[in-house]
Design an enzyme around this catalytic site. Structure first.
Site, PDB file in Angstrom:
ATOM      1  N   LEU A  21       0.829  -1.211   0.000  1.00 33.76           N
ATOM      2  CA  LEU A  21       0.000   0.000   0.000  1.00 33.76           C
ATOM      3  C   LEU A  21       0.860   1.255   0.000  1.00 33.76           C
ATOM      4  O   LEU A  21       0.442   2.321  -0.413  1.00 33.76           O
ATOM      5  CB  LEU A  21      -0.906  -0.002   1.232  1.00 33.76           C
ATOM      6  CG  LEU A  21      -2.029  -1.038   1.240  1.00 33.76           C
ATOM      7  CD1 LEU A  21      -2.706  -1.066   2.591  1.00 33.76           C
ATOM      8  CD2 LEU A  21      -3.033  -0.744   0.137  1.00 33.76           C
ATOM      9  N   ASP A 139       3.049  15.979  14.860  1.00 39.62           N
ATOM     10  CA  ASP A 139       3.447  15.828  13.450  1.00 39.62           C
ATOM     11  C   ASP A 139       2.230  15.826  12.541  1.00 39.62           C
ATOM     12  O   ASP A 139       2.137  15.019  11.614  1.00 39.62           O
ATOM     13  CB  ASP A 139       4.243  14.523  13.295  1.00 39.62           C
ATOM     14  CG  ASP A 139       5.126  14.555  12.053  1.00 39.62           C
ATOM     15  OD1 ASP A 139       5.633  13.500  11.661  1.00 39.62           O
ATOM     16  OD2 ASP A 139       5.259  15.648  11.469  1.00 39.62           O
TER      17      ASP A 139
HETATM   18  C1  LIG Z   1       6.218   2.263   6.468  1.00 41.78           C
HETATM   19  C2  LIG Z   1       5.130   3.257   6.251  1.00 41.78           C
HETATM   20  C3  LIG Z   1       4.432   3.581   5.083  1.00 41.78           C
HETATM   21  C4  LIG Z   1       3.530   4.560   5.466  1.00 41.78           C
HETATM   22  C5  LIG Z   1       2.559   5.301   4.623  1.00 41.78           C
HETATM   23  N1  LIG Z   1       1.418   4.410   4.338  1.00 41.78           N
HETATM   24  C6  LIG Z   1       0.305   4.222   5.069  1.00 41.78           C
HETATM   25  C7  LIG Z   1      -0.487   3.325   4.338  1.00 41.78           C
HETATM   26  C8  LIG Z   1      -1.856   2.866   4.669  1.00 41.78           C
HETATM   27  C9  LIG Z   1      -2.276   2.510   5.961  1.00 41.78           C
HETATM   28 CL1  LIG Z   1      -1.154   2.576   7.296  1.00 41.78          CL
HETATM   29  C10 LIG Z   1      -3.593   2.115   6.206  1.00 41.78           C
HETATM   30  N2  LIG Z   1      -4.515   2.058   5.214  1.00 41.78           N
HETATM   31  C11 LIG Z   1      -4.121   2.382   3.952  1.00 41.78           C
HETATM   32  N3  LIG Z   1      -4.861   2.377   2.820  1.00 41.78           N
HETATM   33  C12 LIG Z   1      -4.032   2.777   1.822  1.00 41.78           C
HETATM   34  C13 LIG Z   1      -4.508   2.907   0.459  1.00 41.78           C
HETATM   35  C14 LIG Z   1      -5.827   2.732   0.078  1.00 41.78           C
HETATM   36  N4  LIG Z   1      -5.863   2.940  -1.257  1.00 41.78           N
HETATM   37  C15 LIG Z   1      -7.047   2.875  -2.115  1.00 41.78           C
HETATM   38  N5  LIG Z   1      -4.660   3.262  -1.730  1.00 41.78           N
HETATM   39  C16 LIG Z   1      -3.829   3.237  -0.687  1.00 41.78           C
HETATM   40  C17 LIG Z   1      -2.398   3.530  -0.820  1.00 41.78           C
HETATM   41  N6  LIG Z   1      -2.783   3.028   2.278  1.00 41.78           N
HETATM   42  C18 LIG Z   1      -2.821   2.782   3.631  1.00 41.78           C
HETATM   43  C19 LIG Z   1       0.211   3.052   3.168  1.00 41.78           C
HETATM   44  N7  LIG Z   1       1.407   3.687   3.211  1.00 41.78           N
HETATM   45  N8  LIG Z   1       3.646   4.777   6.773  1.00 41.78           N
HETATM   46  O1  LIG Z   1       4.619   4.007   7.247  1.00 41.78           O
END
Ligand SMILES: Cc1cc(Cn2cc(-c3c(Cl)cnc4nc(-c5cn(C)nc5C)[nH]c34)cn2)no1
Length: 291
Positions: A21, A139
């Protein structure tokens, strides 16, 4: 059955790992499904080797787990549990269906006032909850906010959060844009450089500005950003409404004690105008193409 009434002991075999993700400085986040319940979540994987020993980052991860695991609010990303193996730490997080807010902001350039006001109202609600528990996030910025499936904001990444009052020990890195004067200018308040929850009020002001303008108010070179924050030196473009301008100016105040408190933010005319779910407000949203 949702994850939180599962056994407290989690391990990797309990999850089917899906697509990546996103990635951060110390690891990656994957879509995941808990096999027995089918519960969908986000699995944040951090590599122990990359959390330099004693650099304070390990402590930040421990604090992130300790703080976020005990929070329950619709605008705060839930942490259901954590576990580790020899090389990695795993954080079991709520899956936010519409991903990272900053990507939406970059794509739309800036948000219409009704959307920005609803977002700021949700952030104020989440911050009130945090401050009642004497947690300072420290933050608040678009990169640390996710969007749920119904378009609601979810504050994530409590890596920098602490219990108030606090005296920062870990060296800051990354953008200064969101930091208040009392954190960029040590001894900003005359005596020790301790500070309290009011740092999040300043960041809320920066966030309001960035939602409406599409860039941070003090964005500049490192040295100039420092100086402009220390003087609260910013200009608000004329396309920003007088009500929104009023709220920004009441949050971006050098003296922390003079910043608008969160309950007053939620009662501010700009917020009330766009968030009171009255007949008029709802109709206006529909005419404006709503969501
Ligand atoms: C290591 C690290 C990477 C990140 C940044 N990050 C957070 C997410 C993330 C989380 Cl924690 C929870 N739900 C998510 N849903 C998405 C997502 C949904 N769609 C349709 N596209 C995305 C992308 N990302 C989520 C991903 N990266 N923080 O620490």
């Amino acid at each position: 059955a949702p994850l939180y009434n599962q056994p407290r002991q989690f391990h990797l075999g309990m999850f089917e790992i899906g697509r990546p993700l996103g990635k951060g400085k110390f690891g990656r986040v994957y879509l995941a499904r808990e096999r027995s319940s089918g519960f969908i979540c986000a699995l944040k994987v951090l590599y122990k080797a990359e959390l330099q020993h004693g650099s304070g980052v390990e402590k930040q991860v421990r604090r992130e787990v300790e703080i976020q695991s005990n929070l329950r609010h619709p605008n705060i990303l839930k942490m259901y549990g954590h576990f580790h193996d020899s090389k990695r730490i795993f954080l079991i997080l709520e899956f936010a269906g519409r991903g990272e807010l900053y990507k939406h902001l970059r794509k739309e350039n800036r948000f219409p006032e009704w959307k920005a006001a609803q977002y700021i109202a949700q952030m104020a609600s989440a911050l009130r909850y945090l401050h009642r528990k004497h947690v300072i996030h420290r933050d608040i910025k678009p990169e640390n906010i996710l969007v749920g499936i119904h378009g609601e904001l979810k504050i994530s990444d409590f890596g920098w959060s602490v219990h108030a009052p606090n005296h920062r020990r870990t060296t800051l890195c990354g953008t200064l844009d969101y930091l208040p004067p009392e954190m960029v200018r040590p001894h900003g308040n005359g005596n020790d450089n301790s500070y309290d929850e009011k740092v999040d009020l300043w960041s809320l002001g920066v966030l309001t500005y960035e939602f409406l303008v599409g860039e941070a108010p003090f964005e500049d070179t490192m040295v100039m950003t420092h100086r402009r924050i220390a003087r609260a030196d910013m200009t608000i473009p004329s396309f920003v409404s007088p009500e929104a301008r009023d709220l920004i100016k009441k949050l971006l105040v050098l003296d922390p004690a003079k910043r608008l408190p969160l309950d007053a933010v939620q009662q501010h005319p700009w917020i009330i105008k766009h968030c009171v779910k009255g007949e008029r407000a709802t109709n206006r949203e529909k005419t404006k193409g709503g969501e």
